[in-house]
Design an enzyme around this catalytic site. Structure first.
Site, PDB file in Angstrom:
ATOM      1  CG  HIS A  52      -1.777   1.233   1.276  1.00  7.06           C
ATOM      2  ND1 HIS A  52      -3.138   1.213   0.920  1.00  7.06           N
ATOM      3  CD2 HIS A  52      -1.698   2.493   1.803  1.00  7.06           C
ATOM      4  CE1 HIS A  52      -3.717   2.354   0.882  1.00  7.06           C
ATOM      5  NE2 HIS A  52      -2.611   3.278   1.774  1.00  7.06           N
ATOM      6  CD  GLU A  53       1.665   3.741   3.680  1.00  2.00           C
ATOM      7  OE1 GLU A  53       1.760   4.647   2.884  1.00  2.00           O
ATOM      8  OE2 GLU A  53       0.319   3.476   4.235  1.00  2.00           O
ATOM      9  CG  HIS A  73       0.224   6.112  -0.610  1.00  2.92           C
ATOM     10  ND1 HIS A  73      -0.903   6.856  -1.390  1.00  2.92           N
ATOM     11  CD2 HIS A  73      -0.323   5.626   0.316  1.00  2.92           C
ATOM     12  CE1 HIS A  73      -1.947   6.318  -0.953  1.00  2.92           C
ATOM     13  NE2 HIS A  73      -1.648   5.698   0.256  1.00  2.92           N
TER      14      HIS A  73
END
Length: 452
Positions: free
Chosen positions: A22-23, A26
């Site tokens: 997920h990170e 980003h």
């Protein structure tokens, strides 16, 4: 204690994998958009490990493994040198900010598809949607033992869990389900299961049982494993005997033996127990004796024990080649997303119980259970959890990715960013909503640990 440690370990592994992806979503898009990333952290709190790359980004693993974050250069949070203002997140266009924020949930969605692809290539063992026994509503609808469910309300199913989920959905929506089956004569038939007649407040976890359906894999053969010394069965029954009838009542599974013995005991006198032994069918006379069960209550007994298998053998495998697994993974992702969004909608409208909201305790327990069942099941669990993180993060709640996307959509409409005061107010509201949701999840987790 072993189960507790295993649950904690597999939860850390699961969240570590999913949060990292997920990170990274980003981080990767932020770098492509020219944003300076100050820190990439898996976990919160004090860093246990840290490294800095040549771009000045700190990569850290923190002490509390329940999330993570990517900290970007932003004038609203830190003082930015004039030479680096072009690298700040808040100086990027609204479309770039949307792309950066949406990249995290998108990474979880891509990971979900990839994990399901790997699961299908490896082959996921499961239980077929074959009916083992029917009573009540299901029996009245014409469903019979040996029927294999092909679809529920035109939604194709292969496994018992898929069929159970489709039936649960129909029950929550209070409508009758059209169940298509292939019977023992290889004929395809459609039956109507009147799930709308289930009583109000029914337990959503047991819809199949409430409807009178018992799946075949739940039925354990009545194979005698042991004979209690000085019992009614000693000298009559032998280990390895398969009980097929008690006092003329057909026995298909071990769970039918005790009720049949109770009926025989209440009638009084001896009865006939029919068994298969060495290829022969024998009728043996036996007289139940009255004793006490584990709770000290009077019960009729003959003194036999059946195998206590932790899980029956799988009877079907979902497996595809590397190319065929791609559309299969996409279909399964769409199915899981539809189920998740549908459940959220039903919770909001009151058609589904709030008990369906689970927290970290449940996640830890399921992580451990699926890891013990094998890599195929653990990949499935990671995929479902990754999809859940994607969906939850896209909810329009300030503080989540979906809340930020809502801010940017408002900015696109009004032509200018929201005021700092409006965003701060939104953050407080988001924190309150998130705290309430987490409180409910923890409450359900704790409730699930209490014996019923």
């Amino acid at each position: 204690m072993g189960e507790f440690i295993g649950s904690v370990w597999w939860m850390i592994v699961s969240l570590g994998v999913l949060v990292t992806f997920h990170e990274f979503g980003h981080y990767w898009v932020a770098r492509r958009c020219g944003v300076k990333v100050l820190r990439f952290s898996v976990g919160f709190g004090r860093p246990l490990w840290m490294r800095r790359n040549r771009n000045g980004t700190e990569f850290a693993i923190a002490a509390i493994p329940l999330g993570g974050y990517v900290k970007m250069l932003d004038e609203r949070e830190v003082e930015v040198h004039p030479a680096e203002r072009g690298l700040a997140f808040n100086h990027k266009t609204v479309w770039q900010r949307i792309a950066i924020v949406a990249a995290g949930p998108l990474a979880n969605l891509i990971l979900c598809v990839a994990l399901l692809w790997a699961m299908f290539v490896l082959g996921k063992q499961d239980y077929s949607a074959t009916i083992g026994r029917t009573t009540g509503m299901a029996q009245a609808a014409g469903l019979q033992a040996g029927d294999r469910v092909l679809s529920v309300d035109a939604r194709s199913v292969v496994t018992a869990s898929q069929a159970a989920m489709a039936l649960t959905t129909a029950a929550m929506d209070r409508h009758d389900a059209k169940v298509e089956v292939r019977d023992a004569q290889d004929e395809v038939r459609t039956r109507t299961l009147p799930l709308s007649q289930l009583p109000a407040g029914f337990d959503e976890r047991w819809v199949s049982s409430l409807a009178g359906l018992t799946w075949q894999f739940h039925l354990q053969p009545a194979m005698v494993e042991q004979v209690v010394p000085d019992s009614a069965a000693q000298g009559v029954l032998l280990p390895g005997d398969l009980i097929v009838a008690v006092d003329g009542e057909r026995i298909d599974a071990a769970d039918q033996v005790s009720p049949a013995i109770q009926a025989l005991g209440k009638r009084g006198g001896p009865g006939m127990v029919e068994v298969l032994r060495g290829g022969e069918r024998l009728a043996l006379e036996i007289t139940p004796r009255q004793g006490k069960d584990g709770r000290g209550q009077p019960t009729w007994q003959v003194g036999v024990g059946f195998p206590q298998s932790s899980a029956p053998a799988y009877d079907t495998t979902l497996q595809y080649g590397p190319l065929a697994a791609i559309p299969a993974a996409l279909r399964e992702t769409a199915r899981a997303a539809t189920d998740s969004l549908g459940m959220m909608r039903r919770i909001v409208t009151g058609n589904a119980s709030l008990q369906n909201v689970s927290g970290p305790v449940t996640i830890a327990r399921v992580a451990n259970q699926t890891a013990q069942r094998g890599l195929d099941w653990f990949l499935w669990f990671l995929a479902v959890l990754s999809l859940s993180l994607c969906i939850i993060n896209l909810l329009p709640i300030p503080i989540l990715d979906g809340g930020h996307l809502l801010y940017y959509l408002i900015e696109l409409v009004k032509g200018s960013p929201l005021s700092e005061r409006a965003m701060a107010t939104g953050q407080y509201i988001g924190l309150a909503m998130l705290a309430g949701l987490m409180g409910l999840a923890f409450y359900n987790d704790i409730l699930g640990l209490v014996p019923r």
